[in-house]
Design an enzyme around this catalytic site. Structure first.
Site, short mmCIF file in Angstrom:
data_model
loop_
_atom_site.label_atom_id
_atom_site.label_comp_id
_atom_site.label_asym_id
_atom_site.label_seq_id
_atom_site.Cartn_x
_atom_site.Cartn_y
_atom_site.Cartn_z
N TYR A 43 0.84 -1.21 0.00
CA TYR A 43 0.00 0.00 0.00
C TYR A 43 0.88 1.26 0.00
O TYR A 43 0.63 2.21 -0.76
CB TYR A 43 -0.91 -0.04 1.23
N LYS B 18 1.04 4.24 -2.80
CA LYS B 18 0.65 5.62 -2.48
C LYS B 18 1.81 6.59 -2.68
O LYS B 18 1.61 7.75 -3.07
CB LYS B 18 0.10 5.69 -1.05
P1 NAP Z 1 -13.45 2.38 0.72
O1 NAP Z 1 -14.49 2.92 1.61
O2 NAP Z 1 -12.97 0.99 0.89
O3 NAP Z 1 -13.92 2.62 -0.81
C1 NAP Z 1 -13.09 2.23 -1.85
C2 NAP Z 1 -13.71 2.60 -3.16
O4 NAP Z 1 -12.83 2.18 -4.21
C3 NAP Z 1 -15.04 1.91 -3.39
O5 NAP Z 1 -15.93 2.80 -4.02
C4 NAP Z 1 -14.67 0.76 -4.33
O6 NAP Z 1 -15.74 0.38 -5.19
C5 NAP Z 1 -13.57 1.40 -5.15
N1 NAP Z 1 -12.72 0.41 -5.81
C6 NAP Z 1 -11.95 -0.54 -5.25
N2 NAP Z 1 -11.33 -1.26 -6.20
C7 NAP Z 1 -11.74 -0.75 -7.38
C8 NAP Z 1 -11.45 -1.07 -8.73
N3 NAP Z 1 -10.64 -2.08 -9.05
N4 NAP Z 1 -12.04 -0.35 -9.71
C9 NAP Z 1 -12.90 0.67 -9.41
N5 NAP Z 1 -13.19 1.01 -8.14
C10 NAP Z 1 -12.63 0.31 -7.14
O7 NAP Z 1 -12.12 3.27 0.79
P2 NAP Z 1 -11.90 4.79 1.27
O8 NAP Z 1 -11.46 4.73 2.68
O9 NAP Z 1 -13.03 5.63 0.89
O10 NAP Z 1 -10.61 5.15 0.41
C11 NAP Z 1 -10.68 5.91 -0.79
C12 NAP Z 1 -9.27 6.29 -1.20
O11 NAP Z 1 -8.66 7.05 -0.15
C13 NAP Z 1 -8.38 5.07 -1.43
O12 NAP Z 1 -7.50 5.31 -2.49
C14 NAP Z 1 -7.59 4.99 -0.14
O13 NAP Z 1 -6.37 4.35 -0.32
C15 NAP Z 1 -7.44 6.45 0.21
N6 NAP Z 1 -7.19 6.69 1.62
C16 NAP Z 1 -8.07 6.28 2.57
C17 NAP Z 1 -7.78 6.52 3.91
C18 NAP Z 1 -8.71 6.08 5.01
O14 NAP Z 1 -8.32 6.22 6.17
N7 NAP Z 1 -9.92 5.63 4.75
C19 NAP Z 1 -6.61 7.17 4.27
C20 NAP Z 1 -5.73 7.57 3.27
C21 NAP Z 1 -6.03 7.34 1.95
P3 NAP Z 1 -16.31 -1.12 -5.19
O15 NAP Z 1 -16.85 -1.36 -3.83
O16 NAP Z 1 -17.32 -1.11 -6.27
O17 NAP Z 1 -15.13 -2.01 -5.47
#
Ligand code: NAP
Length: 260
Positions: free
Chosen positions: A170, A174
């Site tokens: 990861y 990133k």
């Molecule tokens: P999440 O709630 O798990 O949602 C992930 C999203 O990505 C879902 O809409 C999922 O859609 C989509 N996705 C996953 N694989 C995919 C693929 N192969 N093609 C198209 N869509 C795909 O995650 P989140 O926490 O909102 O995170 C969103 C972004 O922020 C990510 O890049 C994550 O790394 C980053 N981020 C998150 C955090 C945190 O603390 N939450 C912190 C830093 C960065 P489906 O369900 O349809 O697969």
């Protein structure tokens, strides 16, 4: 000394309107992506909510946007797949006529300490988090350059800056997004296309809910603000970047002080 600004730089932009803009958000069905999609639509953008498997969740986002009078469609595409990503951008162009904004948000975790990490877990994360931004951006970049306007925002992470235990895959993905952001920003700076990243800390979404309770408590205790971030706090930074034409190649940290 007189400084001559070009016409587009002089034109004062409305600081919050996205009326007339077409935006794609990858992974817009859940978590951070769904909040960004709704906030862009509230400001008048026509939004494409991409998802991979969560059709119901994507439909719910579209429903909520239409409820407040916004415009949005959902498009299924696995952005780790090159052809499907090209098709996502092509379908957007066919439906809305252009692409102005690309938010590369889709992401997954497959946490495992390095010695136990399988090749599959390594590759899946690199494919979804990093290779995807090559796929979608390469499909959209020429459209943006031709129209001399574009906003690309990559959702990176504090883990790409500080590292994370059990997160070599990861973290590498990133950190790669940050390098990509800076390099592409250099290449497109003269074309009206800005490329930026946001680096969230720990945000209350399903991704963080996967972390065992004890480990989560430990993480929160180390955050100076002593809490997780909200999806709205991340969306606010994205909106700020969308409405600024002189910020490019930057990574905005939104982490409650966890990494400075
Ligand atoms: P999440 O709630 O798990 O949602 C992930 C999203 O990505 C879902 O809409 C999922 O859609 C989509 N996705 C996953 N694989 C995919 C693929 N192969 N093609 C198209 N869509 C795909 O995650 P989140 O926490 O909102 O995170 C969103 C972004 O922020 C990510 O890049 C994550 O790394 C980053 N981020 C998150 C955090 C945190 O603390 N939450 C912190 C830093 C960065 P489906 O369900 O349809 O697969």
């Amino acid at each position: 000394m007189s400084i001559i600004l070009n016409e587009s730089a002089q034109k004062k932009s409305d600081t919050s309107s996205l009326v007339g803009k077409v935006a794609i958000i990858t992974g817009g069905s859940r978590g951070i992506g769904s909040t960004i999609a709704k906030e862009m639509a509230k400001r008048g953008a026509e939004v494409v909510v991409n998802y991979n498997s969560s059709k119901e969740a994507a439909d719910e986002v579209i429903y909520e946007i239409e409820e407040f009078g916004g415009t949005a469609i959902s498009i299924q595409a696995d952005v780790s797949n090159y052809e499907e990503s090209l098709s996502l951008v092509e379908k957007t162009q066919e439906y809305f006529g252009k692409v102005d904004i690309l938010i590369n948000n889709a992401g997954i975790t497959r946490d495992r300490t390095f010695r136990k990490l399988s090749e599959k877990e390594w590759t899946e994360v690199i494919d979804v988090n990093l290779n995807s931004i090559y796929h979608t951006t390469s499909a959209a970049i020429n459209l943006m350059i031709e129209q001399e306007y574009g906003r690309i925002i990559n959702i990176s992470s504090i883990i790409g800056q500080a590292g994370g235990f059990g997160q070599t895959n990861y973290s590498a993905s990133k950190a790669g997004m940050i390098g990509f952001t800076k390099s592409l920003a250099l290449e497109t700076a003269r074309n009206g296309v800005t490329v930026n990243a946001v680096c969230p800390g720990y945000v209350a979404t399903e991704m963080v809910q996967q972390i065992p309770e004890k480990a989560k408590e430990k993480i929160i205790s180390k955050i100076p603000m002593q809490r997780l971030g909200t999806t709205s706090e991340i969306a606010d930074a994205v909106l700020f970047l969308l409405n600024n034409s002189y910020i490019t190649g930057q990574c905005i940290n939104i982490n409650g002080g966890a990494y400075m």
